[in-house]
Design an enzyme around this catalytic site. Sequence first.
Site: not given
Ligand code: GLN
Length: 477
Positions: A79, A154, A178
Amino acid sequence: MNLYEKTAHELHELLTNKKISALELTKDLFARIDEKDSEIGAYLELTKNQALENAKKVDEKIARGEKISALEGIPCAIKDNICTKGVKTTCASKILENFVPPYDATVMQKLNAQNIIMLGKLNMDEFAMGGSTENSAYHITKNPHDLSRVPGGSSGGSAAAVAAGEAIFTLGSDTGGSIRQPASFCGVVGMKPTYGRVSRYGLVAFASSLDQIGPLTKDVTDCATVLNAICGLDEMDSTSTSAAVPDFTKSLVSDVKNLKIGLPKEYFVKGIDKEVETAVINVTKTFEKLGAQIVEISLPHTEFAISTYYIIAPAEAATNLERYDGVSYGARVDGADVVEMMTNTRTEKFGEEVKRRIMIGNYALSAGYYDAYYLKALKVRTLIQKDFTDAFKNVDVILTPTTPNAAFKIGEMTNDPLKMYLQDICTVPVNLAGLPGISLPCGFNKENLPLGFQLIGKPLDEETILRAAFTYEQNKD
Ligand code: GLN
């Protein structure tokens, strides 16, 4: 079966028995990327020359008759918020468009010590803020199971790459779901380890008290193998734990007899899609058949998890992102004086969602509102943690859906941030409590989209969720 479809443990066998070479394997993966990535868009950057060089070195080692590690010569991808020395790390943001880290994140050092083959860097929501990978400043990533749908986020690039055979395994990061949510949307395995299990050194910070790095893989065995490689105390991350790291592959035992699995009633309420609910109930039936005991439990503060998370995460993000000021880090857009320069830089280079989080975070932290929002959120976080502590007095693991629904359509939620935030209901409590959680595939809905369920463990007890996960994987019909 094509090489790119195989798991790391299958490929390890083929490499050690000299049935294939690491170079041939790496070339096969790049051929797959060439064929697929123009439609999927999982990658932001490929590191082909370095990968081929590294593969040759692994082959030379094998030719010399030396033993190779479990991940040696295995093509993987990372990532783009994990620092890779000499390779651009953009966090899918324009503000870090030209950032080339002078050092490797600890997880990268650990993977490189195993001689993995890094194929490239993966797309994500900008600074990991989002659940669909639509917030990338570069391009969207599509779900390999249905190109009109999101891969989740994400770590959308990380999940899509594994699902499309564009990497054997990947690393993602999980602040509120995420890793687990995109794993569920793409039909792969994804684990967020206990907070502190994996060093965050070199992970570009989003919300430091919640962020954790973890693997996305094709099966549970690979998940355990990658965990073995990346866990452990690191003096460069003061929140990393000194707890001993077990050999996680020892947990790959098919046995859940007498395991007590808690089913929290708050996770099966309105808003959860019927097909998801049915799939998860079927999982509990499989576990029961295998000798586990299913018990209904209650996590009474679940309904406050989203609001708590969406105060704490933006508050930490607002603070962490202060460093992108056009002076010491990242891009600069000039202005008449320093204030104008900073304003121009941040206005032009941050995307809409990142700005929204910075505004929410600074508001929640500002004098006069701090007690009402941030401090209160911290108190509720403690109550959520206590819910889990109480529940784990009676059960060994907790089973829930990973997401309320299967992958949604691209563009479906972009104009409704609140609706997007509600997607995180099953995953954020786990981050708020710092617990380990794994998402596993459990079939498909009527539209042929993958569905997933989540197993949550006690602090530092990745072993039990891996054992339960492995047992399910071996016995599902
Ligand atoms: N969807 C969550 C957010 O928008 C989780 C994001 C994440 O785990 N990086 O914050």
